[in-house]
Motif scaffolding. Structure first.
Motif, mmCIF file in Angstrom:
data_model
loop_
_atom_site.group_PDB
_atom_site.id
_atom_site.type_symbol
_atom_site.label_atom_id
_atom_site.label_comp_id
_atom_site.label_asym_id
_atom_site.label_seq_id
_atom_site.Cartn_x
_atom_site.Cartn_y
_atom_site.Cartn_z
ATOM 1 N N ARG A 47 3.570 0.547 3.324
ATOM 2 C CA ARG A 47 3.512 -0.625 4.188
ATOM 3 C C ARG A 47 3.063 -1.800 3.326
ATOM 4 O O ARG A 47 2.494 -1.614 2.248
ATOM 5 N N HIS A 48 3.257 -3.011 3.830
ATOM 6 C CA HIS A 48 2.855 -4.196 3.088
ATOM 7 C C HIS A 48 2.368 -5.285 4.049
ATOM 8 O O HIS A 48 2.657 -5.253 5.240
ATOM 9 N N PHE A 79 0.841 -1.187 0.000
ATOM 10 C CA PHE A 79 0.000 0.000 0.000
ATOM 11 C C PHE A 79 0.883 1.245 0.000
ATOM 12 O O PHE A 79 1.724 1.414 0.884
ATOM 13 N N ASP A 118 -5.298 -0.084 10.790
ATOM 14 C CA ASP A 118 -4.961 -1.501 10.669
ATOM 15 C C ASP A 118 -5.281 -2.221 11.974
ATOM 16 O O ASP A 118 -4.383 -2.671 12.687
ATOM 17 N N GLY A 159 0.269 3.217 3.104
ATOM 18 C CA GLY A 159 -0.024 2.267 4.170
ATOM 19 C C GLY A 159 0.284 2.766 5.566
ATOM 20 O O GLY A 159 -0.344 2.339 6.532
ATOM 21 N N LEU A 163 -0.210 -4.933 8.699
ATOM 22 C CA LEU A 163 0.797 -4.171 7.963
ATOM 23 C C LEU A 163 2.184 -4.280 8.586
ATOM 24 O O LEU A 163 2.334 -4.232 9.807
ATOM 25 N N LEU A 170 -8.412 -3.657 4.226
ATOM 26 C CA LEU A 170 -7.259 -2.782 3.988
ATOM 27 C C LEU A 170 -7.227 -2.300 2.537
ATOM 28 O O LEU A 170 -6.950 -1.126 2.263
ATOM 29 N N ALA A 181 -7.533 1.498 1.433
ATOM 30 C CA ALA A 181 -6.480 2.143 0.640
ATOM 31 C C ALA A 181 -7.077 2.819 -0.592
ATOM 32 O O ALA A 181 -6.683 3.934 -0.961
#
Length: 133
Positions: free
Chosen positions: A100-101, A79, A87, A82, A92, A118, A122
């Motif tokens: 972030r991922h 993201f 969250d 992110g 994340l 999420l 996003a």
């Protein structure tokens, strides 16, 4: 403090290079990447896509909100903004200023509802950023 949005040239409704990327990344990891990129594609009629830095990216127009990438043993669902996304499931990862991922591994349970949320958040976030300058 206001920052300029990241923009990518060349985003289109359906990028054939992403289909080719998906074919190159087969197996379980590729299936995971494809599943979640398809989820990004379904966020809205304004979603566009392109291959950037070697991975599929989903955009609202030319403003990116998410990406997928396959690694040797996992898939990242990333993201671009992110760091500011809520969250509550604490999915994340990362410490970057913006990005972030979520790391997904075959054989490991995925909180699909929270990850879908999420992705939708996003998309809503980038839509608000684009509309509000």
């Amino acid at each position: 403090m206001r920052t300029e949005l990241l923009r990518f040239n060349g985003a289109v409704e359906h990028d054939p290079s992403i289909d080719a990327w998906m074919k190159e990344h087969g197996g379980e990891l590729g299936a995971i990447a494809q599943q979640w990129f398809e989820r990004m594609r379904r966020c809205g009629d304004e979603v566009r896509e392109l291959l950037h830095d070697g991975c599929p990216v989903a955009c609202l127009g030319d403003a990116p909100f998410g990406y997928v990438n396959v690694f040797a043993s996992h898939v990242n669902i990333g993201f671009f903004h992110g760091a500011t996304l809520p969250d509550p499931a604490r999915l994340l990862q990362g410490t970057g200023k913006f990005m972030r991922h979520v790391k997904l591994r075959p054989g490991t349970a995925t909180d699909a509802a929270s990850l879908s949320s999420l992705i939708e958040t996003a998309y809503s976030d980038i839509k608000a950023r684009v509309e509000n300058g």
